[in-house]
Design a protein around this motif. Structure first.
Motif, PDB file in Angstrom:
ATOM      1  N   VAL A   8       0.834  -1.206   0.000  1.00 16.40           N
ATOM      2  CA  VAL A   8       0.000   0.000   0.000  1.00 16.40           C
ATOM      3  C   VAL A   8       0.868   1.256   0.000  1.00 16.40           C
ATOM      4  O   VAL A   8       0.566   2.239  -0.676  1.00 16.40           O
ATOM      5  CB  VAL A   8      -0.973  -0.011   1.203  1.00 16.40           C
ATOM      6  N   LEU A   9       1.971   1.236   0.722  1.00 14.51           N
ATOM      7  CA  LEU A   9       2.864   2.386   0.758  1.00 14.51           C
ATOM      8  C   LEU A   9       3.684   2.523  -0.521  1.00 14.51           C
ATOM      9  O   LEU A   9       4.001   3.645  -0.945  1.00 14.51           O
ATOM     10  CB  LEU A   9       3.795   2.296   1.967  1.00 14.51           C
ATOM     11  N   ALA A  10       4.031   1.411  -1.145  1.00 17.22           N
ATOM     12  CA  ALA A  10       4.867   1.454  -2.347  1.00 17.22           C
ATOM     13  C   ALA A  10       4.062   1.767  -3.603  1.00 17.22           C
ATOM     14  O   ALA A  10       4.628   2.248  -4.591  1.00 17.22           O
ATOM     15  CB  ALA A  10       5.594   0.124  -2.519  1.00 17.22           C
ATOM     16  N   PHE A  11       2.771   1.513  -3.587  1.00 19.89           N
ATOM     17  CA  PHE A  11       1.961   1.704  -4.788  1.00 19.89           C
ATOM     18  C   PHE A  11       1.989   3.146  -5.301  1.00 19.89           C
ATOM     19  O   PHE A  11       2.199   3.362  -6.499  1.00 19.89           O
ATOM     20  CB  PHE A  11       0.527   1.226  -4.540  1.00 19.89           C
ATOM     21  N   PRO A  12       1.791   4.170  -4.454  1.00 18.80           N
ATOM     22  CA  PRO A  12       1.874   5.544  -4.975  1.00 18.80           C
ATOM     23  C   PRO A  12       3.259   5.897  -5.520  1.00 18.80           C
ATOM     24  O   PRO A  12       3.374   6.636  -6.497  1.00 18.80           O
ATOM     25  CB  PRO A  12       1.524   6.419  -3.770  1.00 18.80           C
ATOM     26  N   VAL A  13       4.309   5.365  -4.919  1.00 16.71           N
ATOM     27  CA  VAL A  13       5.651   5.637  -5.415  1.00 16.71           C
ATOM     28  C   VAL A  13       5.844   5.013  -6.786  1.00 16.71           C
ATOM     29  O   VAL A  13       6.394   5.639  -7.710  1.00 16.71           O
ATOM     30  CB  VAL A  13       6.707   5.115  -4.408  1.00 16.71           C
ATOM     31  N   ILE A  14       5.374   3.782  -6.968  1.00 17.17           N
ATOM     32  CA  ILE A  14       5.464   3.108  -8.264  1.00 17.17           C
ATOM     33  C   ILE A  14       4.631   3.851  -9.307  1.00 17.17           C
ATOM     34  O   ILE A  14       5.052   4.006 -10.462  1.00 17.17           O
ATOM     35  CB  ILE A  14       5.036   1.637  -8.125  1.00 17.17           C
ATOM     36  N   GLU A  15       3.477   4.334  -8.915  1.00 15.19           N
ATOM     37  CA  GLU A  15       2.636   5.113  -9.829  1.00 15.19           C
ATOM     38  C   GLU A  15       3.342   6.405 -10.248  1.00 15.19           C
ATOM     39  O   GLU A  15       3.285   6.801 -11.417  1.00 15.19           O
ATOM     40  CB  GLU A  15       1.289   5.453  -9.184  1.00 15.19           C
ATOM     41  N   LEU A  16       3.985   7.057  -9.300  1.00 13.46           N
ATOM     42  CA  LEU A  16       4.706   8.296  -9.604  1.00 13.46           C
ATOM     43  C   LEU A  16       5.868   8.032 -10.562  1.00 13.46           C
ATOM     44  O   LEU A  16       6.072   8.784 -11.520  1.00 13.46           O
ATOM     45  CB  LEU A  16       5.203   8.940  -8.309  1.00 13.46           C
ATOM     46  N   ILE A  17       6.582   6.955 -10.339  1.00 13.18           N
ATOM     47  CA  ILE A  17       7.675   6.593 -11.249  1.00 13.18           C
ATOM     48  C   ILE A  17       7.128   6.297 -12.647  1.00 13.18           C
ATOM     49  O   ILE A  17       7.693   6.718 -13.650  1.00 13.18           O
ATOM     50  CB  ILE A  17       8.470   5.396 -10.683  1.00 13.18           C
ATOM     51  N   GLY A  18       5.997   5.600 -12.695  1.00  7.13           N
ATOM     52  CA  GLY A  18       5.367   5.317 -13.995  1.00  7.13           C
ATOM     53  C   GLY A  18       4.934   6.577 -14.712  1.00  7.13           C
ATOM     54  O   GLY A  18       5.083   6.694 -15.937  1.00  7.13           O
ATOM     55  N   LEU A  19       4.404   7.545 -13.971  1.00  3.97           N
ATOM     56  CA  LEU A  19       3.990   8.816 -14.586  1.00  3.97           C
ATOM     57  C   LEU A  19       5.193   9.605 -15.108  1.00  3.97           C
ATOM     58  O   LEU A  19       5.127  10.205 -16.187  1.00  3.97           O
ATOM     59  CB  LEU A  19       3.210   9.662 -13.578  1.00  3.97           C
ATOM     60  N   ILE A  86      -9.898   7.213 -11.429  1.00  3.11           N
ATOM     61  CA  ILE A  86      -9.771   8.542 -10.824  1.00  3.11           C
ATOM     62  C   ILE A  86      -8.398   8.707 -10.184  1.00  3.11           C
ATOM     63  O   ILE A  86      -7.793   9.776 -10.246  1.00  3.11           O
ATOM     64  CB  ILE A  86     -10.897   8.780  -9.794  1.00  3.11           C
ATOM     65  N   PHE A  87      -7.878   7.642  -9.608  1.00  8.63           N
ATOM     66  CA  PHE A  87      -6.552   7.681  -8.985  1.00  8.63           C
ATOM     67  C   PHE A  87      -5.505   7.902 -10.065  1.00  8.63           C
ATOM     68  O   PHE A  87      -5.439   7.162 -11.036  1.00  8.63           O
ATOM     69  CB  PHE A  87      -6.303   6.358  -8.244  1.00  8.63           C
ATOM     70  N   PRO A  88      -4.663   8.934  -9.943  1.00 10.48           N
ATOM     71  CA  PRO A  88      -3.713   9.228 -11.025  1.00 10.48           C
ATOM     72  C   PRO A  88      -2.587   8.205 -11.083  1.00 10.48           C
ATOM     73  O   PRO A  88      -1.934   7.925 -10.088  1.00 10.48           O
ATOM     74  CB  PRO A  88      -3.176  10.613 -10.659  1.00 10.48           C
ATOM     75  N   GLY A  89      -2.404   7.641 -12.249  1.00  4.58           N
ATOM     76  CA  GLY A  89      -1.316   6.703 -12.439  1.00  4.58           C
ATOM     77  C   GLY A  89      -1.559   5.794 -13.620  1.00  4.58           C
ATOM     78  O   GLY A  89      -2.688   5.635 -14.088  1.00  4.58           O
ATOM     79  N   VAL A  90      -0.496   5.217 -14.096  1.00  2.96           N
ATOM     80  CA  VAL A  90      -0.564   4.354 -15.270  1.00  2.96           C
ATOM     81  C   VAL A  90      -0.964   2.943 -14.873  1.00  2.96           C
ATOM     82  O   VAL A  90      -1.815   2.318 -15.513  1.00  2.96           O
ATOM     83  CB  VAL A  90       0.811   4.344 -15.994  1.00  2.96           C
ATOM     84  N   ILE A  91      -0.391   2.432 -13.802  1.00  4.22           N
ATOM     85  CA  ILE A  91      -0.670   1.056 -13.379  1.00  4.22           C
ATOM     86  C   ILE A  91      -2.115   0.922 -12.938  1.00  4.22           C
ATOM     87  O   ILE A  91      -2.784  -0.066 -13.265  1.00  4.22           O
ATOM     88  CB  ILE A  91       0.306   0.647 -12.263  1.00  4.22           C
TER      89      ILE A  91
END
Length: 145
Positions: A8-19, A86-91
């Motif tokens: 749960v904590l790593a998911f936003p970081v991975i999304e940010l890297i993907g963006l 709605i959640f911003p991210g590619v994954i």
């Protein structure tokens, strides 16, 4: 439980890297347009999901209250897909698109018989009728020998 917390904590970081990678690949404006469009589609799905849930419940009531587990979970797939869009991210967008695919669930109850009954035929369309064998050559159709 700790693994779930880390995910749960790593998911936003991975999304940010993907963006960031997507913005470097297609450009910042195109990435921003992608995020706005996916958020609008997600809000549209959530807004129209209420109607879908009501129609599903109405259909179950018309069938005598029998509703399969798959029919009950289908609106939840749309709800989760709308939130992920709605959640911003590619994954999260990819996961939402997978959830929106029209995959068929298991055929619950197909071919199963009630206790005390024999096995059902696979084809329920049976045509009943009578037949008789005709051995008289005068009554045969032309071309039959």
């Amino acid at each position: 439980m700790r693994r779930f917390a880390w995910i749960v904590l790593a998911f936003p970081v991975i999304e940010l890297i993907g963006l960031v990678l997507l913005a470097g690949r297609i450009g910042g404006l195109a990435t921003l347009l992608w995020l706005v469009a996916s958020a609008l589609v997600g809000m549209w799905i959530l807004r129209n999901q209420r109607l879908g849930l009501l129609l599903t419940a109405w259909g179950a009531l018309n069938q005598g209250g029998q509703m399969s587990l798959y029919q009950m979970l289908w609106p939840l797939r749309f709800l989760l897909a709308g939130v992920l869009l709605i959640f911003p991210g590619v994954i999260s967008d990819i996961i939402a698109l997978i959830l929106l695919l029209p995959l068929r669930g298991p055929q619950l109850g197909a071919g199963q018989s009630a206790p005390g009954e024999g096995p059902r035929a696979a084809n329920d369309s049976v045509i009943e009728g009578e037949f008789s064998r005709v051995d008289d050559p005068k009554k045969r159709l032309p071309g039959q020998d």
